[in-house]
Scaffold this active site. Structure first.
Site, PDB file in Angstrom:
ATOM      1  N   ASP A   1       0.863  -1.179   0.000  1.00 29.94           N
ATOM      2  CA  ASP A   1       0.000   0.000   0.000  1.00 29.94           C
ATOM      3  C   ASP A   1       0.904   1.235   0.000  1.00 29.94           C
ATOM      4  O   ASP A   1       2.113   1.124   0.248  1.00 29.94           O
ATOM      5  CB  ASP A   1      -0.884  -0.040   1.249  1.00 29.94           C
ATOM      6  CG  ASP A   1      -1.743   1.199   1.387  1.00 29.94           C
ATOM      7  OD1 ASP A   1      -2.309   1.648   0.370  1.00 29.94           O
ATOM      8  OD2 ASP A   1      -1.849   1.726   2.506  1.00 29.94           O
TER       9      ASP A   1
ATOM     10  N   THR B   1      -2.286   1.498  -4.875  1.00 24.79           N
ATOM     11  CA  THR B   1      -2.722   2.701  -4.176  1.00 24.79           C
ATOM     12  C   THR B   1      -4.017   3.235  -4.760  1.00 24.79           C
ATOM     13  O   THR B   1      -4.361   2.941  -5.914  1.00 24.79           O
ATOM     14  CB  THR B   1      -1.624   3.789  -4.253  1.00 24.79           C
ATOM     15  OG1 THR B   1      -2.097   4.986  -3.638  1.00 24.79           O
ATOM     16  CG2 THR B   1      -1.255   4.088  -5.705  1.00 24.79           C
ATOM     17  N   GLY B   2      -4.702   4.019  -3.975  1.00 28.80           N
ATOM     18  CA  GLY B   2      -5.928   4.662  -4.442  1.00 28.80           C
ATOM     19  C   GLY B   2      -5.690   6.040  -5.015  1.00 28.80           C
ATOM     20  O   GLY B   2      -6.631   6.712  -5.443  1.00 28.80           O
TER      21      GLY B   2
END
Length: 1109
Positions: free
Chosen positions: A414, A714-715
């Site tokens: 992440d 990742t966002g």
């Protein structure tokens, strides 16, 4: 029976009212838990049990777990057979080791389960105050609570069950809770009761309190709740804002009153408890295969001997002639009968299985389990992975996967909170198309941050605000790294668009769910927010003159500068409705009413909030792209003015959707929110930086040198992710960057509203880009430049489809780094599964948030980081660390050591177990698995390529296993022939009697004990006093055992009675035979290792050679 009304109309009988969908049938009779209807529902009690066993099922269930191991099953069968005349030895010699191994493991299970039981007892016996129906609250144990009870929870106490908030010590029914035990988040959450029940503030007020609740059935969704309460003749909808979850804690509130809704294992926190996926290391799986190979070898050896025995037995009587008369074939038994040779051969086969049964290492599993537990202890106590600031050491939450750390081939990470600190700093913003701010970020550390104050002349009206701002700016403010004299110190009032600037900061100061916390000693206000971003925006607004200082259930108050008055004023804004952030809308909104009666909607969220064609849209979009390229997180800010009629119509629709008791309630709320969040006026955008954690670039560089591939999931937006990739050295300038995105897809050329056409075009675009990328990568095969792949979430959804997943994976195989942007939690888990399934090598996932749990559980190894986003990732992980940089030491040092140690253990246990008693050799093997290390931790970090030993499985490959097997066979041949030829037919006794099988057996076992321990000494790379103690101590203990055991009567010691003291020890032949046999058995291994290290050295051999040269 009471009747209820909703929206001014009488409803049907509330107790007969059925939910709109199956799964919403929970009925709660508030303050009447003992009524006949409530008792008939028979809900579970509030006592919980997290134990694996009970008193009744411990023995059978634990035995079942033990005998799932094939080795234990084999020895159980052998133990039963050993009680028959077929056994070549006494039954106790087989049954006792099996009993010890099984009992030791069962005791370990019992102790661990007893600890869980003690924790359950402590929780169940906690005390809470429950209303007894007679004007008073009585202290009652948690386990005695029932659905419908009214409880009083005081400050800093845990909630005993899932409660409906009735009222609190605050007049407006607001309370604050800490949910660290649920999701690990330390930020306080604001809860508020319904207005209709918030007046129930005294114990006497509950005497006549009766209500009926209809709500969802028990489920695991922590952040949703759908229900309806029928009270005082009316019907009111319930939301998560009124629900207090078990194991969360009451904070900043003196007390609350609540009604028990879910008890015990029906509570949401208990519904979320689930057994983590069973993970076994690759070495453990290969050991199972070795057991099968050994068993097959055992069957072959026994069968061969039995066949030959059967043939010879049948030939003992031929044409009336007896060939082996001394066996008395004329007096046959079932074990030796020439007339029934086949039956005798079968009995001989069973005897052979028992005789050679020591090929199956009964001590192997328990020895390795002991070693892994001790290895985990070393990881837990490694001071170089201790994070002093948060008092957090590294934690091995499972000992099953220690050696897997040394075999990691791919890391999936992440970004936010894992590579970065999740501690935001407000750096820049653009308002009305104008860029403001010059804070320094990690991507542009050379930019100047110092600017002289008062670069612009202040308007007289702004003087007071300037003094206020200077007072704040004297001290460094966490989360605020903004410098721009056009806005600082009240200079914003001189800007041409100062009205839009004021509205911009109003949005930041009002559109949130943060809670102000006043420090009475210093009068400073800090903010408890649901996310670091939100707290940063409130701090930024405060530092620029819009200080949020108070919140109630229906209002929010600011201390702000008023240009018309030229001074700071207090203003209160009435909050009419809050539309919380959702992943579907990607924004949050609040609707407020000002003092002048103006209705405003404030909105913040995704980059594209406003309609096209606005004056500042192009400039704002340009600045957003610029911020993203600098690695900053961006958010758009907008507003609109509402008419009374529009708001009234919308609010009625919102109330209906909010009151719905159905599974699609969230979708209904989303649809209603979309109706009001339109025609927004774009104000600008913010840019905040999530700083990299200390040591992240160096750690990633070292892991890359170790040959480990690193993926980031990742966002964030594509531009932000790329720049963070360069910041942390995941991407390098000499890399060929391959980007796959659907941003270039021309949606305007497709039929409007035709979803199938859009989907087909998107699929074709991703497919084409994958083929082009593969072609481009093929052309770079002979180049020294490596490739990196960046793909966004929408493209990833198509790339993971059945038709394209193979092309996508083949592309990633050739890339040194992969970054997936805008990924959902589900996509993270799917990508992890793809990598694990197709590479067939060890994958490690690392993250810090609840959205990373699926990824951590899907990977071979899950590493949780205890950060700002909470502890949910840690609670679902196999290993826990406080900082990403500690991953370097966890893999390259502990991983390398654990893999090498565990890989070395089965060699001795598997192949030498047939020739020595485990009592005299087990401790050196365990010491090898715990303490041996080929190189120091400093050299492991200096030479990260050594990690490839584990990835390539150098120390536990089948060729190496076969090598140990051949070594064992050679040693056994040497021991047998040297001992038998030098011992038999020699006069050992003073009377001249020759040595028998008793002396031969003693000599052979002495050689076995010496050779095994000496071979361990030759294998060791790192000697400590512990190794010396266990190796030479085990050999010494063998002789002590011979003396003591030989003193027992012949009935117990049998052939060992006084053999060592009277026969072997005084004879020079015994000692000379032992010495010569040891040298002859160890010489082949010594020669092979010397030849291999001299002419075919491996990488770790080079490192060792440099160390000692």
């Amino acid at each position: 029976m009471p009747r209820f009304r909703r929206a001014g109309r009488r409803s049907t009988d509330g107790r007969d009212r059925k939910p709109e969908a199956v799964g919403y049938a929970r009925e709660v009779y508030c303050n009447d838990s003992a009524c006949e209807e409530a008792l008939r529902l028979n809900y579970s009690g509030n006592a919980i049990s997290t134990t694996k066993y009970t008193v009744a099922n411990f023995v059978p269930k634990s035995l079942f777990e033990q005998f799932r191991r094939v080795a234990n099953v084999f020895f159980l069968v052998v133990a039963f057979v050993s009680f028959t005349p077929l056994a070549p030895y006494r039954a106790v010699s087989v049954a006792l080791p099996l009993f010890f191994v099984v009992s030791a493991t069962m005791v370990k299970e019992a102790v661990e389960d007893w600890r869980r039981k003690q924790q359950d007892v402590e929780v169940n016996n906690r005390v809470v105050k429950v209303y007894d129906g007679s004007h008073a609250f009585q202290s009652t144990e948690w386990k005695k609570l029932r659905v419908g009870d009214v409880v009083k929870v005081e400050k800093d106490e845990f909630f005993p069950a899932d409660l409906l908030l009735i009222s609190s010590s605050s007049d407006d029914g607001v309370c604050f809770v800490e949910t660290m035990n649920l999701d690990g988040e330390t930020n306080l959450k604001r809860k508020e009761s319904l207005n209709v029940t918030s007046s129930l503030l005294t114990e006497h007020s509950f005497q006549k309190f009766k209500a009926f609740i209809k709500c969802e059935d028990p489920n695991e969704k922590l952040y949703s709740f759908i229900g309806t309460i029928y009270y005082d003749g009316f019907q009111y909808s319930l939301s998560p804002q009124q629900i207090l979850l078990r194991d969360s804690k009451l904070r900043n509130t003196h007390y609350i009153y609540g009604v028990v809704i879910f008890t015990g294992h029906d509570a949401k926190v208990m519904q979320n408890t689930m057994d983590p996926p069973s993970k076994r290391s690759k070495i453990e799986k290969r050991m199972d295969k070795i057991i099968y190979v050994l068993f097959a070898a055992l069957v072959v050896i026994s069968s061969t001997g039995s066949i030959i025995f059967g043939i010879k037995t049948k030939e003992d009587i031929h044409a009336g002639m007896i060939s082996r008369w001394y066996l008395r074939p004329d007096k046959p038994s079932i074990f030796f009968d020439p007339e029934r040779a086949s039956l005798a051969a079968f009995c001989h086969f069973l005897t052979g299985l028992m005789l050679y049964g020591c090929l199956i290492p009964i001590s192997l599993y328990i020895s390795i389990e002991i070693v892994k537990v001790l290895q985990s202890t070393f990881i837990n106590h490694d001071l170089q992975m201790y994070y002093k600031e948060m008092d957090q050491p590294a934690r091995a939450r499972t000992s099953n996967l220690n050696e897997e750390l040394g075999q990691v081939n791919t890391i999936l990470s992440d970004k936010t909170g894992t590579l970065t600190c999740n501690s935001m700093e407000f750096l820049q913003c653009c308002i009305a198309g104008v860029d403001y701010g010059c804070g320094t970020n990690e991507m542009d550390s050379t930019s100047e941050t110092g600017a002289e104050d008062s670069a612009f002349e202040l308007h007289p009206l702004a003087y007071n605000l300037k003094e206020h701002a200077k007072e704040i700016s004297r001290k460094q403010v966490k989360g605020f790294n903004f410098m721009d004299d056009r806005l600082m110190n009240g200079c914003w009032v001189k800007e041409p668009q100062y009205g839009l600037i004021k509205m911009f900061f109003h949005v930041l100061a009002i559109c949130h769910t943060a809670i102000p916390v006043l420090d009475y000693k210093t009068d400073d206000i800090t903010y408890e927010a649901e996310s670091p971003d939100e707290a940063t925006f409130v701090v930024a607004a405060r530092e620029l003159g819009f200080k949020f200082y108070e919140r109630t259930q229906t209002s929010i108050s600011l201390h702000e500068f008023e240009p018309c008055l030229g001074r700071m004023v207090d203003r209160t804004y009435k909050i009419l409705s809050t539309l919380p952030f959702s992943s579907a809308r990607k924004r949050m909104s609040v609707i407020i009413r000002t003092d002048e009666g103006l209705l405003l909607l404030f909105c913040k969220g995704a980059d594209r909030l406003a309609k096209d064609g606005q004056i500042c849209e192009a400039a704002t979009k340009h600045h957003i792209n610029k911020y993203s390229e600098a690695g900053l997180r961006t958010m758009a800010v907008a507003y609109r003015v509402l008419s009374e009629e529009e708001f009234s119509i919308w609010h009625n629709e919102f109330s209906v959707a909010n009151s719905a008791v159905s599974a699609n309630r969230d979708e209904m709320l989303e649809a209603v929110a979309e109706k009001i969040e339109r025609n927004l006026i774009l104000l600008g955008a913010t840019a905040v930086e999530d700083c990299l954690q200390t040591g992240v670039p160096e750690c990633i560089e070292k892991l890359a040198q170790a040959g480990i591939k690193i993926w980031v999931l990742t966002g964030d937006k594509l531009e932000t992710a790329i720049n963070i990739g360069f910041s942390c050295r995941l991407l390098r300038k000499n890399m060929k960057l391959i980007v796959i995105t659907l941003n270039a897809l021309d949606a305007t050329a497709l039929p409007k509203g035709d979803k199938d056409a859009v989907e087909n075009a998107s699929y074709a675009s991703v497919s084409r880009q994958l083929l082009e990328a593969q072609s481009e990568m093929s052309s770079l095969k002979n180049s020294s430049n490596s490739c990196a792949l960046v793909i966004d979430g929408s493209s990833l959804a198509f790339a993971l489809s059945r038709d394209l997943v193979t092309d996508f994976f083949n592309l990633t195989v050739g890339c040194a780094s992969v970054i997936c942007c805008r990924t959902s939690p589900k996509q993270k888990a799917l990508v992890t599964r793809l990598v694990k399934k197709n590479t067939k090598k060890t994958t490690l996932a690392i993250g810090d948030g609840a959205n990373d749990v699926g990824m951590l559980q899907e990977a071979d190894i899950g590493v949780g980081i205890s950060g700002v986003e909470g502890m949910q990732a840690v609670m679902s992980s196999d290993f826990a660390i406080a900082q990403f940089c500690y991953l370097e030491r966890l893999l390259l040092v502990h991983g390398h050591w654990c893999y090498r140690r565990i890989a070395a253990m089965p060699a001795y246990n598997d192949w030498f177990i047939a020739f020595y008693n485990v009592v005299f050799t087990s401790l050196p093997v365990i010491a090898l698995g715990v303490f041996d290390k080929d190189v120091s931790s400093r050299l492991c970090l200096k030479h990260p390529r050594m990690h490839q030993d584990g990835v390539q499985n150098v120390f536990f490959s089948w060729p190496r296993i076969l090598g140990w097997m051949i070594n064992g066979i050679c040693s056994s041949i040497v021991i047998y022939y040297f001992a038998s030829n030098s011992t038999l037919n020699q006069a050992f006794w003073s009377t001249g009697r020759v040595a028998g099988l008793d002396v031969l057996g003693l000599t052979m076992y002495t050689c076995v004990v010496w050779i095994v321990n000496c071979q361990l000494a030759l294998y060791l790379s790192y000697f400590t006093w512990i190794q010396h103690l266990v190796i030479w101590g085990s050999i010494s203990f063998w002789y002590v055992f011979l003396v003591i055991y030989g003193l027992f009567p012949p009935l117990i010691s049998t052939s060992a009675y006084w053999v060592f003291v009277e026969t072997a020890a005084p004879s020079p032949i015994y000692w000379i035979t032992t010495l010569v046999t040891i040298i002859a058995a160890l010489l082949p291994y010594f020669v092979f290792k010397s030849f291999q290290k001299s002419f075919f050295p491996k990488y770790h051999d080079f490192v060792q050679r440099k160390t000692f040269s």
